[in-house]
Design a protein around this motif. Structure first.
Motif, mmCIF file in Angstrom:
data_model
loop_
_atom_site.group_PDB
_atom_site.id
_atom_site.type_symbol
_atom_site.label_atom_id
_atom_site.label_comp_id
_atom_site.label_asym_id
_atom_site.label_seq_id
_atom_site.Cartn_x
_atom_site.Cartn_y
_atom_site.Cartn_z
ATOM 1 N N ALA A 27 0.816 -1.214 0.000
ATOM 2 C CA ALA A 27 0.000 0.000 0.000
ATOM 3 C C ALA A 27 0.852 1.266 0.000
ATOM 4 O O ALA A 27 0.465 2.268 -0.578
ATOM 5 C CB ALA A 27 -0.938 -0.009 1.197
ATOM 6 N N GLY A 28 2.011 1.256 0.625
ATOM 7 C CA GLY A 28 2.840 2.450 0.721
ATOM 8 C C GLY A 28 3.748 2.675 -0.467
ATOM 9 O O GLY A 28 4.395 3.722 -0.566
ATOM 10 N N ASP A 29 3.816 1.727 -1.385
ATOM 11 C CA ASP A 29 4.718 1.846 -2.530
ATOM 12 C C ASP A 29 4.211 2.881 -3.533
ATOM 13 O O ASP A 29 3.006 3.018 -3.747
ATOM 14 C CB ASP A 29 4.868 0.506 -3.261
ATOM 15 N N ASP A 30 5.145 3.603 -4.134
ATOM 16 C CA ASP A 30 4.797 4.482 -5.240
ATOM 17 C C ASP A 30 4.428 3.608 -6.431
ATOM 18 O O ASP A 30 4.805 2.447 -6.508
ATOM 19 C CB ASP A 30 5.977 5.371 -5.623
ATOM 20 N N ALA A 31 3.699 4.186 -7.355
ATOM 21 C CA ALA A 31 3.312 3.442 -8.544
ATOM 22 C C ALA A 31 3.308 4.382 -9.734
ATOM 23 O O ALA A 31 3.261 5.598 -9.580
ATOM 24 C CB ALA A 31 1.942 2.805 -8.352
ATOM 25 N N SER A 32 3.378 3.807 -10.907
ATOM 26 C CA SER A 32 3.312 4.559 -12.156
ATOM 27 C C SER A 32 2.218 3.955 -13.015
ATOM 28 O O SER A 32 1.890 2.775 -12.892
ATOM 29 C CB SER A 32 4.644 4.472 -12.909
ATOM 30 N N ILE A 33 1.663 4.772 -13.899
ATOM 31 C CA ILE A 33 0.652 4.291 -14.833
ATOM 32 C C ILE A 33 1.210 4.414 -16.239
ATOM 33 O O ILE A 33 1.643 5.492 -16.650
ATOM 34 C CB ILE A 33 -0.657 5.099 -14.719
ATOM 35 N N ILE A 34 1.216 3.299 -16.948
ATOM 36 C CA ILE A 34 1.641 3.261 -18.342
ATOM 37 C C ILE A 34 0.376 3.231 -19.198
ATOM 38 O O ILE A 34 -0.532 2.436 -18.928
ATOM 39 C CB ILE A 34 2.482 2.007 -18.636
ATOM 40 N N VAL A 35 0.301 4.083 -20.201
ATOM 41 C CA VAL A 35 -0.853 4.087 -21.102
ATOM 42 C C VAL A 35 -0.549 3.133 -22.253
ATOM 43 O O VAL A 35 0.458 3.275 -22.943
ATOM 44 C CB VAL A 35 -1.158 5.512 -21.622
ATOM 45 N N LEU A 36 -1.438 2.160 -22.444
ATOM 46 C CA LEU A 36 -1.247 1.113 -23.453
ATOM 47 C C LEU A 36 -2.491 0.964 -24.313
ATOM 48 O O LEU A 36 -3.597 1.316 -23.893
ATOM 49 C CB LEU A 36 -0.997 -0.241 -22.776
ATOM 50 N N THR A 37 -2.295 0.410 -25.488
ATOM 51 C CA THR A 37 -3.416 -0.002 -26.324
ATOM 52 C C THR A 37 -3.260 -1.487 -26.598
ATOM 53 O O THR A 37 -2.218 -1.927 -27.084
ATOM 54 C CB THR A 37 -3.450 0.785 -27.648
ATOM 55 N N ALA A 38 -4.279 -2.236 -26.246
ATOM 56 C CA ALA A 38 -4.297 -3.676 -26.503
ATOM 57 C C ALA A 38 -5.746 -4.076 -26.697
ATOM 58 O O ALA A 38 -6.652 -3.474 -26.107
ATOM 59 C CB ALA A 38 -3.683 -4.444 -25.332
ATOM 60 N N ALA A 39 -5.956 -5.072 -27.498
ATOM 61 C CA ALA A 39 -7.311 -5.550 -27.800
ATOM 62 C C ALA A 39 -8.198 -4.384 -28.241
ATOM 63 O O ALA A 39 -9.355 -4.293 -27.871
ATOM 64 C CB ALA A 39 -7.910 -6.261 -26.588
#
Length: 101
Positions: A27-39
């Motif tokens: 819960a305390g970890d940083d995160a990143s969001i990658i924008v992808l196109t699939a299906a």
């Protein structure tokens, strides 16, 4: 689905890669969001860390073989660049249970 994110005025569905891989995310970890196109759908994929984006020549990519501890249903190939090794995931297979691809 983990949530929604506003990207350039449009809402994108966000999927948590940890959950898709059957892993727990701290819960305390940083995160990143990658924008992808699939299906044929564009979405955000929440990941624990983005170290770099690399382009691998086909000569560095080998067809997947039996890899211990790796789900062969979602692994597309394995690759090596110098001393770095990569597992290339089949993103469409990974998100299919959620997006219905």
């Amino acid at each position: 689905m983990d949530g929604l994110v506003n990207v350039r005025g449009g809402l994108l569905t966000v999927l948590d890669a940890h959950r898709l891989l059957g892993r727990e995310r701290d819960a305390g970890d940083d995160a990143s969001i990658i924008v992808l196109t699939a299906a044929r759908r564009t979405f955000g994929l929440l990941v624990g860390e983005v170290r770099d984006f690399v382009e691998l020549p086909a000569s560095d990519v080998a067809a997947r073989e039996r890899l211990p501890g790796v789900d062969p249903r979602i692994v597309r190939a394995v690759a090596r660049r110098g001393d770095d090794h990569f597992i290339l995931l089949d993103i469409e297979a990974l998100v299919a249970p959620v997006l219905g691809a």
